[in-house]
Enzyme design. Sequence first.
Site, PDB file in Angstrom:
ATOM      1  N   HIS A 116       0.813  -1.223   0.000  1.00 43.59           N
ATOM      2  CA  HIS A 116       0.000   0.000   0.000  1.00 43.59           C
ATOM      3  C   HIS A 116       0.844   1.269   0.000  1.00 43.59           C
ATOM      4  O   HIS A 116       1.922   1.322   0.586  1.00 43.59           O
ATOM      5  CB  HIS A 116      -0.912   0.004   1.238  1.00 43.59           C
ATOM      6  CG  HIS A 116      -0.148   0.049   2.537  1.00 43.59           C
ATOM      7  ND1 HIS A 116       0.231   1.226   3.142  1.00 43.59           N
ATOM      8  CD2 HIS A 116       0.308  -0.949   3.335  1.00 43.59           C
ATOM      9  CE1 HIS A 116       0.881   0.960   4.250  1.00 43.59           C
ATOM     10  NE2 HIS A 116       0.951  -0.357   4.394  1.00 43.59           N
ATOM     11  N   ASP A 117       0.344   2.287  -0.675  1.00 38.28           N
ATOM     12  CA  ASP A 117       0.913   3.643  -0.647  1.00 38.28           C
ATOM     13  C   ASP A 117       2.334   3.718  -1.199  1.00 38.28           C
ATOM     14  O   ASP A 117       3.046   4.689  -0.936  1.00 38.28           O
ATOM     15  CB  ASP A 117       0.890   4.216   0.778  1.00 38.28           C
ATOM     16  CG  ASP A 117      -0.510   4.308   1.339  1.00 38.28           C
ATOM     17  OD1 ASP A 117      -1.321   5.081   0.789  1.00 38.28           O
ATOM     18  OD2 ASP A 117      -0.809   3.594   2.321  1.00 38.28           O
ATOM     19  N   GLY A 134       4.875  -1.524   2.514  1.00 44.19           N
ATOM     20  CA  GLY A 134       4.138  -0.296   2.287  1.00 44.19           C
ATOM     21  C   GLY A 134       4.988   0.956   2.307  1.00 44.19           C
ATOM     22  O   GLY A 134       6.026   1.026   2.968  1.00 44.19           O
TER      23      GLY A 134
END
Length: 257
Positions: A116-117, A134
Site C-alpha cells: 500500500h501507498d 508499504g
Amino acid sequence: MKNTIIGKNAIIGKNVHIGNFTTIEDDVIIGDNTWIGNNANILNGTRIGESCQIHASAILGGIPQDLKYKNEYTFLTIGNETIIREFVTINKGTVSKNKTVIGNMNLIMANTHIGHDCYIGDNCIIGFNVGMAGEVIVGDFVNISGLTAIHQFSLIGEYSMVSGMSRIVKDVPPYVLASREPLSYVGLNSIGLKRRGFESGKIKELKDIYRIIFQEKRNTTLALELIKNSFAPSTERNLIIDFIKGSKRGIIKGNRE
C-alpha cells in the site's frame, strides 16, 4: 471472453483485450489499447493507463495488508505502457497517502508484491519475486533485481541498481550500484548510466561525489558540505544532496573492503 465479469460502471477504453475468467469491478478505469490476460482481478479503485499489459492471475487494487486500513476509499494508479507479469499483486492506498502509484513504462516481473501507498516512478524494472512493503518510494530508471525484500518506508533513488536477493533496510541513493549483505555501495551504476545517455565526464563527477561520501570516512554532514563546496550545482549533485538530507532511515554503507 469466457466467464469474464465486468462491472456495469467500469470504464473500458478502445481496443482493450480482456482474457477469460477475468474480473473487473465497477470502480475501474482502463485506458485504450491495454491487454489483459486470463484470470486477472482488477478491483475497485484501480486506474490503468493506455497500452499496458496485465498478465495472467495478476491482482490489482487489492485491500491493503495494513491494520490501519478501515475500508476508506483509496486508489491504485498505473501509468501508460507498463507491463505487469503473472501473479503480481499490487495493493491500493490507505489513509496515509490515499493511493499507490505505478508510473509509466515500467516492467514488473512475475510474483512481485507491491504494498500500500508505494510510489514507483517511470522506466523501472522490478525483478521477479520482489517483496515491497508499504510506503516505499522508488525513483525513475531504477532496476531492482529478483528476490529482493524491501522494508517499509524505504527510499530507492533514481538510476540506481540493486542486486538480486538483497535486503533493503536502509535507503539507496541515486545513481549507485548496491549489493552484498548487509546491502552496501559497491560503485556507480555506470553501465546503466551510459545506457541512459550520461556522458563520461558526468559519470566521473558522480564517482568523485560518492568517493567523498563512502570512501573518505567523513561523517555525512561534513561530506555534504565538501560536496557543496567542491562541485558546481547541477541536477545530479543537488539530487544526491537532497536525497541524503531527506533520508530518515539513513543510507546504505560503503563497501567494507
